[in-house]
Motif scaffolding. Structure first.
Motif, PDB file in Angstrom:
ATOM      1  N   TRP A  54     -12.809  14.861   7.636  1.00 17.85           N
ATOM      2  CA  TRP A  54     -11.402  14.899   7.231  1.00 17.85           C
ATOM      3  C   TRP A  54     -10.930  13.536   6.732  1.00 17.85           C
ATOM      4  O   TRP A  54     -10.223  13.443   5.723  1.00 17.85           O
ATOM      5  CB  TRP A  54     -10.519  15.338   8.397  1.00 17.85           C
ATOM      6  N   THR A  55     -11.334  12.467   7.423  1.00 14.89           N
ATOM      7  CA  THR A  55     -10.926  11.124   7.006  1.00 14.89           C
ATOM      8  C   THR A  55     -11.473  10.787   5.621  1.00 14.89           C
ATOM      9  O   THR A  55     -10.744  10.284   4.751  1.00 14.89           O
ATOM     10  CB  THR A  55     -11.411  10.078   8.029  1.00 14.89           C
ATOM     11  N   PHE A  96      -4.492  17.172   8.710  1.00 19.40           N
ATOM     12  CA  PHE A  96      -5.261  17.186   9.958  1.00 19.40           C
ATOM     13  C   PHE A  96      -4.710  18.233  10.915  1.00 19.40           C
ATOM     14  O   PHE A  96      -5.465  18.897  11.631  1.00 19.40           O
ATOM     15  CB  PHE A  96      -5.202  15.795  10.610  1.00 19.40           C
ATOM     16  N   TYR A 151      -1.242  10.874   0.139  1.00 21.95           N
ATOM     17  CA  TYR A 151      -1.699  10.806   1.526  1.00 21.95           C
ATOM     18  C   TYR A 151      -0.862  11.788   2.342  1.00 21.95           C
ATOM     19  O   TYR A 151       0.366  11.811   2.202  1.00 21.95           O
ATOM     20  CB  TYR A 151      -1.521   9.400   2.100  1.00 21.95           C
ATOM     21  N   THR A 155      -9.621  12.786   3.001  1.00 19.24           N
ATOM     22  CA  THR A 155      -8.254  12.309   2.787  1.00 19.24           C
ATOM     23  C   THR A 155      -8.224  11.081   1.883  1.00 19.24           C
ATOM     24  O   THR A 155      -7.426  11.015   0.935  1.00 19.24           O
ATOM     25  CB  THR A 155      -7.596  11.980   4.137  1.00 19.24           C
ATOM     26  N   THR A 182      -5.690   4.304  11.063  1.00 21.79           N
ATOM     27  CA  THR A 182      -6.632   5.411  11.177  1.00 21.79           C
ATOM     28  C   THR A 182      -7.670   5.125  12.254  1.00 21.79           C
ATOM     29  O   THR A 182      -8.029   6.005  13.047  1.00 21.79           O
ATOM     30  CB  THR A 182      -7.324   5.668   9.832  1.00 21.79           C
ATOM     31  N   TYR A 196      -8.848   7.032  15.984  1.00 23.48           N
ATOM     32  CA  TYR A 196     -10.194   7.293  16.487  1.00 23.48           C
ATOM     33  C   TYR A 196     -10.377   6.714  17.888  1.00 23.48           C
ATOM     34  O   TYR A 196     -11.086   7.290  18.723  1.00 23.48           O
ATOM     35  CB  TYR A 196     -11.242   6.724  15.535  1.00 23.48           C
ATOM     36  N   MET A 231      -0.832   6.590   6.914  1.00 23.39           N
ATOM     37  CA  MET A 231      -2.100   6.377   6.221  1.00 23.39           C
ATOM     38  C   MET A 231      -1.901   5.975   4.759  1.00 23.39           C
ATOM     39  O   MET A 231      -2.883   5.708   4.051  1.00 23.39           O
ATOM     40  CB  MET A 231      -2.950   7.653   6.273  1.00 23.39           C
TER      41      MET A 231
END
Length: 232
Positions: A160-161, A53, A175, A164, A194, A198, A180
């Protein structure tokens, strides 16, 4: 005067972001990838490195820097796409800096190419892009933080999430960040952590939106205060 400062700082951000991304890639390509020893080939190591990220946010910051230098000037703000780019670069880098210093950094000294890249991608860029965004408020005629641009700014983090978690499945458990790592901490805790990021991301947007509304209402009050009609 302010527009010249914005253009200069934007160019600095672009140079720093691109330089760090390139130098970091060279370092990863020429040394063992210790975060996940199974990645042995140059392609595997580079793909893993550019899946962080941090790298996504800094590359986006470099793109935004170029836009500040050559596009978002002389009254042009780039419309909705420009607002999304500015917001993404600002908030993703703010999240990068905060998460790194709170959850990732362990205080150990950095060597090799990391001695050059770490201060840039985790320290300078997370401060520089928000500073440019704040200065640029004096140049734009409408707020960046609107519902449509907020939703647009969530697209890249969401991609991106998804990338991943998908990569973790196809690589056998890689990871990029320990907080994560569902293999170590469990899927529920990984998803919860995660999701909290957000939440932080959304709070950043709301705070920036509040600042922007206050500043723009003072700079251009007639755009936010409906004047009484002249009935003479």
């Amino acid at each position: 005067m302010i527009s010249s400062v914005i253009r200069f700082l934007g160019l600095v951000a672009a140079v720093l972001g691109v330089s760090a991304a390139i130098v970091g890639g060279i370092g990863v390509a020429t040394t063992p990838f210790t975060d996940f020893p199974a990645f042995g080939s140059t392609g595997e190591k580079l793909l893993a490195y550019y899946s962080y990220f941090t790298l996504w946010s800094n590359i986006l910051g470099a793109a935004a820097g170029l836009s500040y230098a050559f596009w978002f000037i002389r009254g042009r703000d780039g419309g909705g796409l420009g607002a999304v780019l500015r917001l993404d670069a600002t908030i993703m880098l703010m999240a990068t800096g905060l998460v790194y210093h709170l959850l990732v950094a362990d205080g150990s000294p950095h060597t090799g190419t990391q001695a050059f890249t770490t201060p840039i991608i985790h320290g300078i860029m997370p401060v520089l892009l928000p500073a440019i965004w704040l200065l640029h408020m004096t140049q734009r005629h409408r707020p960046d933080v609107r519902l449509r641009t907020l939703l647009g700014a969530l697209i890249i983090p969401a991609i991106w999430t998804a990338w991943t978690f998908w990569r973790a499945q196809v690589t056998g458990g890689y990871y990029p960040y320990d907080f994560m790592d569902a293999t170590e901490i469990g899927l529920a805790r990984s998803v919860t952590t995660t999701a909290m990021i957000y939440v932080i991301f959304t709070v950043f947007m709301l705070v920036l939106g509040l600042i922007e509304r206050v500043v723009l209402s003072r700079l251009r009050p007639t755009r936010y205060i409906k004047l009484p009609e002249n009935r003479d």
